[in-house]
Each structure stands twice: as C-alpha cells, then as structure tokens.
Design a protein around this motif. Structure first.
Motif, PDB file in Angstrom:
ATOM      1  N   GLN A   1     -53.434 -48.553 -39.285  1.00 39.96           N
ATOM      2  CA  GLN A   1     -53.392 -47.051 -38.920  1.00 39.96           C
ATOM      3  C   GLN A   1     -54.122 -46.342 -40.149  1.00 39.96           C
ATOM      4  OE1 GLN A   1     -50.494 -44.842 -36.577  1.00 39.96           O
ATOM      5  NE2 GLN A   1     -50.493 -43.582 -38.742  1.00 39.96           N
ATOM      6  N   TYR A   2     -53.641 -46.443 -41.520  1.00 39.97           N
ATOM      7  CA  TYR A   2     -54.180 -46.027 -42.594  1.00 39.97           C
ATOM      8  C   TYR A   2     -55.479 -46.423 -42.898  1.00 39.97           C
ATOM      9  CZ  TYR A   2     -54.335 -44.524 -47.242  1.00 39.97           C
ATOM     10  OH  TYR A   2     -54.559 -43.945 -48.799  1.00 39.97           O
ATOM     11  N   LYS A   3     -55.994 -47.601 -42.652  1.00 45.27           N
ATOM     12  CA  LYS A   3     -57.278 -48.244 -42.981  1.00 45.27           C
ATOM     13  C   LYS A   3     -58.277 -47.362 -42.198  1.00 45.27           C
ATOM     14  CE  LYS A   3     -60.126 -52.067 -43.279  1.00 45.27           C
ATOM     15  NZ  LYS A   3     -60.558 -53.601 -43.147  1.00 45.27           N
ATOM     16  N   THR A   4     -57.783 -47.301 -40.785  1.00 44.75           N
ATOM     17  CA  THR A   4     -58.676 -46.706 -39.637  1.00 44.75           C
ATOM     18  C   THR A   4     -58.951 -45.075 -40.059  1.00 44.75           C
ATOM     19  OG1 THR A   4     -58.028 -47.946 -38.076  1.00 44.75           O
ATOM     20  CG2 THR A   4     -58.821 -45.967 -37.269  1.00 44.75           C
ATOM     21  N   ARG A   5     -57.926 -44.406 -40.606  1.00 44.85           N
ATOM     22  CA  ARG A   5     -58.024 -42.983 -40.708  1.00 44.85           C
ATOM     23  C   ARG A   5     -58.658 -42.768 -42.080  1.00 44.85           C
ATOM     24  NH1 ARG A   5     -53.079 -42.117 -41.652  1.00 44.85           N
ATOM     25  NH2 ARG A   5     -52.965 -41.347 -43.690  1.00 44.85           N
ATOM     26  N   THR A   6     -58.644 -43.576 -43.108  1.00 46.37           N
ATOM     27  CA  THR A   6     -59.072 -43.056 -44.612  1.00 46.37           C
ATOM     28  C   THR A   6     -60.314 -43.969 -44.851  1.00 46.37           C
ATOM     29  OG1 THR A   6     -57.767 -44.871 -45.470  1.00 46.37           O
ATOM     30  CG2 THR A   6     -56.799 -42.497 -45.222  1.00 46.37           C
ATOM     31  N   GLY A   7     -60.353 -45.369 -44.271  1.00 47.19           N
ATOM     32  CA  GLY A   7     -61.383 -46.032 -44.475  1.00 47.19           C
ATOM     33  C   GLY A   7     -61.344 -47.253 -45.748  1.00 47.19           C
ATOM     34  N   THR A   8     -60.049 -47.026 -46.250  1.00 48.12           N
ATOM     35  CA  THR A   8     -59.672 -47.864 -47.251  1.00 48.12           C
ATOM     36  C   THR A   8     -58.178 -48.470 -47.165  1.00 48.12           C
ATOM     37  OG1 THR A   8     -59.476 -47.761 -49.848  1.00 48.12           O
ATOM     38  CG2 THR A   8     -58.805 -45.954 -48.678  1.00 48.12           C
TER      39      THR A   8
ATOM     40  N   GLY B   1     -57.936 -56.620 -45.236  1.00 49.43           N
ATOM     41  CA  GLY B   1     -58.863 -56.187 -46.327  1.00 49.43           C
ATOM     42  C   GLY B   1     -58.208 -56.320 -47.757  1.00 49.43           C
TER      43      GLY B   1
END
Length: 67
Positions: free
Chosen positions: A6-13, A61
């Motif tokens: 969820q964090y990666k989807t929202r922030t891209g990192t 990632g």
C-alpha cells in the motif's frame, strides 16, 4: 506485506522512515502497522526470515531481501 504494498503504491518507493505508521483496512476495520519499525527489524534479522518472506519482500522492491 500489505502495508508495504500500500505504501509503495501511494508513494512510489519502498524507502520508509523508521517512525512511519501505515494504516491498512482489513475486513472493514482499520489497523495501524508500524511499517518503518517492521522493515528495520526485518532487515537486521533477515538471516532468520524464511525464504518465502524474503522473496515477498524482494518482489516489492527491497534490494536487501534479494541478496
């Protein structure tokens, strides 16, 4: 894993500050996840993680999980 995805989807990192708390929704209920602490602890204890967990983290990632 869901909180990191969820964090990666929202922030891209996948670079998460140690103090970050990610809120995920499971079965309609919100659950706070201390994502930064989880990742820091997982990285320092990666030798004890199962291959499945390391693979899942690497798939999201995290370079240290692939090594």
């Amino acid at each position: 894993m869901a909180a990191l995805a969820q964090y990666k989807t929202r922030t891209g990192t996948v670079t998460v500050p140690r103090g970050h708390v990610e809120t995920i929704v499971v079965d309609g209920q919100e659950h706070p996840v201390k994502l930064g602490v989880f990742l820091s602890n997982s990285k320092s204890r990666r030798a004890k993680l199962t291959a499945d967990k390391l693979h899942a983290l690497a798939a999201l990632g995290l370079e240290w999980a692939a090594a």
